[in-house]
Enzyme design. Structure first.
Site, short mmCIF file in Angstrom:
data_model
loop_
_atom_site.label_atom_id
_atom_site.label_comp_id
_atom_site.label_asym_id
_atom_site.label_seq_id
_atom_site.Cartn_x
_atom_site.Cartn_y
_atom_site.Cartn_z
N SER A 15 -14.50 -2.44 -12.18
CA SER A 15 -15.47 -1.73 -11.52
C SER A 15 -16.68 -1.95 -12.47
O SER A 15 -16.48 -2.37 -13.67
CB SER A 15 -15.50 -0.20 -11.34
OG SER A 15 -16.69 0.19 -11.12
N THR A 42 -16.62 0.65 1.68
CA THR A 42 -15.08 1.12 1.81
C THR A 42 -15.00 2.45 1.98
O THR A 42 -15.78 3.43 1.74
CB THR A 42 -14.45 0.40 0.92
OG1 THR A 42 -14.36 1.36 -0.23
CG2 THR A 42 -14.57 -0.81 0.38
N ASP A 76 0.82 -1.23 0.05
CA ASP A 76 0.00 -0.08 -0.18
C ASP A 76 0.95 1.42 -0.04
O ASP A 76 2.03 1.20 0.67
CB ASP A 76 -0.82 0.09 1.44
CG ASP A 76 -2.32 0.88 0.85
OD1 ASP A 76 -3.35 0.28 0.65
OD2 ASP A 76 -1.98 2.05 0.93
N TYR A 83 -11.26 7.83 -13.96
CA TYR A 83 -11.73 6.81 -13.32
C TYR A 83 -12.52 5.62 -14.20
O TYR A 83 -12.19 4.53 -14.18
CB TYR A 83 -12.55 7.08 -11.94
CG TYR A 83 -13.15 5.84 -11.00
CD1 TYR A 83 -12.33 5.55 -10.06
CD2 TYR A 83 -13.96 5.11 -11.47
CE1 TYR A 83 -12.64 4.64 -9.22
CE2 TYR A 83 -14.49 4.01 -10.55
CZ TYR A 83 -13.75 3.75 -9.72
OH TYR A 83 -14.18 2.83 -8.77
N ASN A 111 -4.99 -4.22 -7.00
CA ASN A 111 -6.33 -4.00 -6.62
C ASN A 111 -6.41 -2.30 -6.12
O ASN A 111 -7.39 -1.76 -5.95
CB ASN A 111 -6.56 -4.72 -5.13
CG ASN A 111 -7.57 -3.95 -4.33
OD1 ASN A 111 -8.74 -4.13 -4.47
ND2 ASN A 111 -7.31 -3.39 -3.34
N ASP A 134 4.23 2.54 -3.64
CA ASP A 134 3.09 3.27 -4.59
C ASP A 134 3.30 2.62 -5.97
O ASP A 134 4.37 2.18 -6.52
CB ASP A 134 3.65 4.75 -4.82
CG ASP A 134 2.81 5.39 -5.38
OD1 ASP A 134 2.03 5.00 -6.43
OD2 ASP A 134 3.15 6.67 -5.41
N VAL A 135 2.13 2.17 -6.28
CA VAL A 135 2.05 1.25 -7.69
C VAL A 135 2.53 2.06 -8.82
O VAL A 135 2.72 1.65 -9.92
CB VAL A 135 0.85 0.58 -8.08
CG1 VAL A 135 0.34 -0.40 -6.88
CG2 VAL A 135 -0.35 1.90 -8.01
N VAL A 147 -19.14 -0.38 -3.14
CA VAL A 147 -18.94 -1.27 -1.98
C VAL A 147 -18.52 -0.44 -0.79
O VAL A 147 -18.00 0.60 -0.78
CB VAL A 147 -17.27 -2.08 -2.45
CG1 VAL A 147 -16.84 -2.86 -1.38
CG2 VAL A 147 -17.37 -2.56 -3.74
#
Length: 274
Positions: A154, A207, A37, A172, A102, A75-76, A205
Site C-alpha cells: 500500500s 473496493t 478467499d 495495518y 493480495n 484462510d491465509v 482503491v
C-alpha cells in the site's frame, strides 16, 4: 496471444475487490487462475467481508472469458488450508508460476482497546503473505523456469502517515511496511532462480474495503484525518480503480518485466511524491 499466455496465477483475496480484478485481468491476458478467499467474517473487521457467492462470481467472470480457474475457500492464516488449495491448483494446472499474495483486511478503526485487531491484521497481511509465498515457492524453484511473486502492499507501506494508532490500523501500517522487507529478502535470495519479487503500492482503491458505510462514518467523525491534505492524491482522483492496480501487476508478471525485481511499484496518483 495474451501477455500472460500459459502462466498460472495463484491469487489470495480473490472473491472481490482487487483480487477479483487481478483474476479477471490475468485471465484476459491468457493466464489460468487459482483463486483463494476466506469467504467468512473476521470479527474485528468492521465491514461485511466477501462470501462464497462472491467467490462464485469471480469464477463466473473468469470462465466467461474462456479461461480456466480453480477456486477454493481458504484462510491465509491457516497454512494447511493454503497448502490444500495450492495442491488443488497443481492437480488442475501442473504448476504455479505467478503468486499474488493480495488478501487484506481493514480492521476496526475507532479509538479504544482492540488488541485482537492487531493480531488479525498481522496474521492476515504479513504472516499470511509469508505463508502464501512459502507454500508456492519450493515447486517454483524445483521447476527451474523462473516466476514472479507480486505482493500487495500500500502507499501506507512506504509512508509514515497512518489513519491513527488504534491497534488495528497501527498493525495495518506495520504489515504493509513489513511485506516490503519480505519482498527485498526474497528478491535477493531468489534472483539466482530467475524468480522476480516485487511489491505494488496503491493509494486508496475503490473496493468494499473502504467504500462502505462504517468507513464513511469514520471519515465524518474524524474529518481532521480523512479530510487532511496528507490523505489527498496530488492527481485529481479520490480513489483509483482496482483495474489500475491489476494493469500494473499484469506488466510485472509479464515477460516485459523479465528483469524487474526488488522494486516498490506505486499506483498512487502521486500520493508518495509530495
Amino acid at each position: 496471444m495474451g501477455r500472460l499466455e500459459g502462466k498460472v496465477a495463484f491469487i489470495t483475496g480473490a472473491a472481490r475487490g482487487q483480487g477479483r480484478s487481478h483474476a479477471v485481468r490475468f485471465a484476459e491476458e491468457g493466464a489460468s487462475i487459482v483463486a483463494i478467499d476466506i469467504c467468512q467474517q473476521i470479527p474485528t473487521v468492521f465491514y461485511p467481508m466477501a462470501t462464497a457467492d462472491d467467490l462464485d462470481e469471480t469464477v463466473a467472470l473468469v470462465e466467461s472469458l474462456g479461461a480456466r480457474i480453480v477456486a477454493k475457500v481458504a484462510d491465509v492464516r491457516d497454512r494447511a488450508a493454503l497448502q490444500a488449495a495450492y495442491a488443488a491448483g497443481i492437480r488442475e494446472f501442473g504448476h504455479i508460476d505467478t503468486v499474488l499474495p493480495n488478501a487484506g483486511i481493514m480492521p476496526v478503526i475507532n479509538e479504544g482497546e482492540q488488541r485482537q485487531a492487531w493480531f488479525d491484521v498481522i496474521d492476515t497481511m504479513l504472516t499470511g503473505v509469508w505463508q502464501t509465498v512459502e507454500v508456492c515457492l519450493p515447486a517454483m524453484i524445483e521447476r527451474g523456469q523462473g516466476g514472479s511473486i507480486l505482493i500487495t502492499s500500500s502507499a501506507a507501506g512506504l509512508s509514515s502517515i497512518g489513519l491513527n494508532t488504534a491497534p488495528g490500523t497501527a498493525a495495518y501500517s506495520a504489515a504493509k511496511h513489513g511485506v516490503v522487507g519480505l519482498m527485498r529478502l526474497y528478491a535477493s535470495q531468489l534472483a539466482k532462480h530467475s524468480i522476480r519479487v516485487n511489491t505494488v503500492h496503491p493509494t486508496g482503491v475503490n473496493t468494499p474495503m473502504i467504500v462502505n458505510e462504517p468507513y464513511g462514518a469514520f471519515c465524518e467523525e474524524f474529518p481532521e484525518i480523512a479530510g487532511s491534505p496528507n490523505y489527498q492524491n496530488p492527481m485529481p482522483v479520490e480513489l483509483v480503480e482496482p483495474v489500475d492496480v491489476s494493469n500494473a501487476l499484469v506488466y510485472l508478471a509479464s515477460d516485459e518485466a523479465r528483469y524487474v525485481t526488488g522494486v516498490t511499484f506505486p499506483v498512487d496518483a502521486g500520493y508518495l511524491n509530495r
